[in-house]
Design an enzyme around this catalytic site. Sequence first.
Site, mmCIF file in Angstrom:
data_model
loop_
_atom_site.group_PDB
_atom_site.id
_atom_site.type_symbol
_atom_site.label_atom_id
_atom_site.label_comp_id
_atom_site.label_asym_id
_atom_site.label_seq_id
_atom_site.Cartn_x
_atom_site.Cartn_y
_atom_site.Cartn_z
ATOM 1 N N ARG A 1 2.765 -1.520 13.975
ATOM 2 C CA ARG A 1 3.188 -0.119 13.858
ATOM 3 C C ARG A 1 2.529 0.686 14.961
ATOM 4 N NH1 ARG A 1 4.937 0.681 7.911
ATOM 5 N NH2 ARG A 1 5.820 -1.383 7.673
ATOM 6 N N GLU B 1 1.724 3.556 15.334
ATOM 7 C CA GLU B 1 1.360 4.865 14.807
ATOM 8 C C GLU B 1 0.220 5.438 15.628
ATOM 9 O OE1 GLU B 1 2.340 4.533 10.159
ATOM 10 O OE2 GLU B 1 1.062 2.953 10.902
ATOM 11 N N GLU C 1 -1.992 4.050 -0.804
ATOM 12 C CA GLU C 1 -0.745 3.312 -1.020
ATOM 13 C C GLU C 1 -0.984 1.840 -0.722
ATOM 14 O OE1 GLU C 1 2.895 4.672 1.059
ATOM 15 O OE2 GLU C 1 3.369 2.543 1.265
ATOM 16 N N SER D 1 5.107 -0.652 -1.002
ATOM 17 C CA SER D 1 6.355 0.088 -1.189
ATOM 18 C C SER D 1 7.450 -0.918 -1.463
ATOM 19 C CB SER D 1 6.740 0.847 0.073
ATOM 20 O OG SER D 1 5.962 1.998 0.224
ATOM 21 N N ARG E 1 -4.946 -3.443 2.971
ATOM 22 C CA ARG E 1 -5.125 -2.354 1.998
ATOM 23 C C ARG E 1 -5.542 -2.913 0.641
ATOM 24 N NH1 ARG E 1 -1.269 2.333 3.048
ATOM 25 N NH2 ARG E 1 -1.689 2.753 5.248
HETATM 26 P P1 ATP Z 1 1.642 4.872 4.797
HETATM 27 O O1 ATP Z 1 2.517 5.914 4.184
HETATM 28 O O2 ATP Z 1 0.373 4.644 4.033
HETATM 29 O O3 ATP Z 1 1.429 5.043 6.260
HETATM 30 P P2 ATP Z 1 4.019 3.312 4.880
HETATM 31 O O4 ATP Z 1 4.756 3.879 3.724
HETATM 32 O O5 ATP Z 1 4.366 3.764 6.244
HETATM 33 O O6 ATP Z 1 2.438 3.480 4.650
HETATM 34 P P3 ATP Z 1 5.371 0.839 4.405
HETATM 35 O O7 ATP Z 1 6.366 0.869 5.509
HETATM 36 O O8 ATP Z 1 5.813 1.250 3.049
HETATM 37 O O9 ATP Z 1 4.116 1.722 4.842
HETATM 38 O O10 ATP Z 1 4.697 -0.604 4.412
HETATM 39 C C1 ATP Z 1 4.394 -1.341 3.231
HETATM 40 C C2 ATP Z 1 2.888 -1.513 3.065
HETATM 41 O O11 ATP Z 1 2.293 -2.070 4.239
HETATM 42 C C3 ATP Z 1 2.150 -0.219 2.857
HETATM 43 O O12 ATP Z 1 2.191 0.187 1.513
HETATM 44 C C4 ATP Z 1 0.743 -0.577 3.298
HETATM 45 O O13 ATP Z 1 0.042 -1.271 2.274
HETATM 46 C C5 ATP Z 1 0.995 -1.540 4.443
HETATM 47 N N1 ATP Z 1 0.942 -0.827 5.710
HETATM 48 C C6 ATP Z 1 1.929 -0.141 6.291
HETATM 49 N N2 ATP Z 1 1.546 0.406 7.452
HETATM 50 C C7 ATP Z 1 0.255 0.058 7.608
HETATM 51 C C8 ATP Z 1 -0.716 0.320 8.617
HETATM 52 N N3 ATP Z 1 -0.421 1.042 9.696
HETATM 53 N N4 ATP Z 1 -1.960 -0.212 8.454
HETATM 54 C C9 ATP Z 1 -2.260 -0.953 7.371
HETATM 55 N N5 ATP Z 1 -1.379 -1.231 6.397
HETATM 56 C C10 ATP Z 1 -0.141 -0.736 6.502
HETATM 57 MG MG MG Z 2 5.416 3.038 2.054
#
Ligand code: ATP
Ligand code: MG
Length: 440
Positions: free
Chosen positions: A222, A224, A363, A366, A414
């Site tokens: 990601r 981010e 979180e 999802s 997480r």
């Molecule tokens: P958040 O809102 O906390 O940034 P997200 O909703 O973008 O997470 P999802 O796309 O739903 O993340 O990804 C499913 C799971 O993968 C998340 O619930 C989290 O446990 C994990 N995850 C997602 N992005 C990350 C990240 N950048 N670092 C660590 N774990 C992540």
């Molecule tokens: Mg999510």
Amino acid sequence: MIQITQVTDVVRKYTDEIGEEDVGKKIRLCGWVHEVRDHGGLVFVILRDREGFIQVTLPKKKVKPEVFKRAKKVHRESVVEVIGTVKAEPKAPGGYEVIPEEFKVLNEADAPLPLDVAEKVPAELDTRLDHRFLDLRKPRVQAIFRIRHCMLQSVRNFLCEEGFIEVNTPKIVSTATEGGTELFPISYFEKEAFLNQSPQLYKQVLMGAGLERVFEIGPIFRAEEHNTVRHLNEAISIDIEASFVDHEGVMRVLEKLVSRVYEDVCEKCEKYLNWLDVKLDVPEVPFERISYDEAIEIASKKGESIPWGEDISTTALKLIAEELPEHYFIVDWPTKSKPFYAMPYEDKPEVCKSFDLMCGYLELASGAQRIHFYDKLVERIRECGMSPESFGFYLEAFKYGMPPHSGWGLGADRLLMSILKLKNIREGVLFPRDRNRLIP
Ligand code: ATP
Ligand code: MG
């Protein structure tokens, strides 16, 4: 060059294997010099291996002169091999000591050390991560990764028992999973490609392939920008997808899995939990379920209002966590707040059959029931401002017999963070990747 002792009749023991039955016997130890305490005519070397510590005691008069000399001047963190006799010694840590007949320095460590493994000098997380191999020598740090190993093994065992097939999907891809942002572009010969942000599309195609229940444990990438204690740019995701099951069905798999992981870690990692001074309570299932509407209502009563349809902010989640400090699901999210593939309710299409698993404000996962009808999916892709053409291989799988299906993605890092109550997700990742960290 000093050579390691050939396999002989002297058995190698880990420090935690030494017991009453070894007293008076000769054993072989391999490890690192944790500490040297020099009292002139009496030297103590604390030897550390993967499983703990043992005191190697060298009274000048009772050991060979060259052995004494070598032990006296050995640097901390050097790799050593000791062959000696076990003695019961109530004053020694663990209750035993070893009087060496051999003390080989297999590889001398330089001094001074860039990081104090004995933790007498505290270090910032950044310094620790810069010299991670040394940081990992600390028993408390190693304990985290022994528990991570147990957690992942528990996940695999559980999902296999539940009939899931382990798969591996590509990490170099040409399409974005959920839209164009947050992706790392890479050059792939003459084409542009990306590092995959989720195995979502492939898991769904495998439902179309008739595998029915699959799981994958693999990296997600990601791009981010934000730098938080719970986000990484490369994370490990535990993903499942299951056919002929609705969102409630996969939520049950998820809560059972989480509680099973706690059980296994409690049962198999007592020693490492003690090193970390962590006490675990196995969470009871089923976990509480609150709706998105209820969640934003709690936050709004506490002064943080979320406009209906928006994602729930971190501030709001922290307020909700005051009421729900452990595991709970937030269900029935606004359709527009979730990715295009989440299945809307038939009678209420502005809400979808989706959920987040939370632990306090964090979180963990999802998931959702997915749209399995081709036309509906194309419509949703368009509504989300994307082009169905770029989803060719994915959409094809929906035309020729796609079963109803659901799934989730659970962040492994997480999950570990929540089990061990780590303050920073990086603590539980060997070599974390974040905005500022690409090395080591
Ligand atoms: P958040 O809102 O906390 O940034 P997200 O909703 O973008 O997470 P999802 O796309 O739903 O993340 O990804 C499913 C799971 O993968 C998340 O619930 C989290 O446990 C994990 N995850 C997602 N992005 C990350 C990240 N950048 N670092 C660590 N774990 C992540
Ligand atoms: Mg999510």
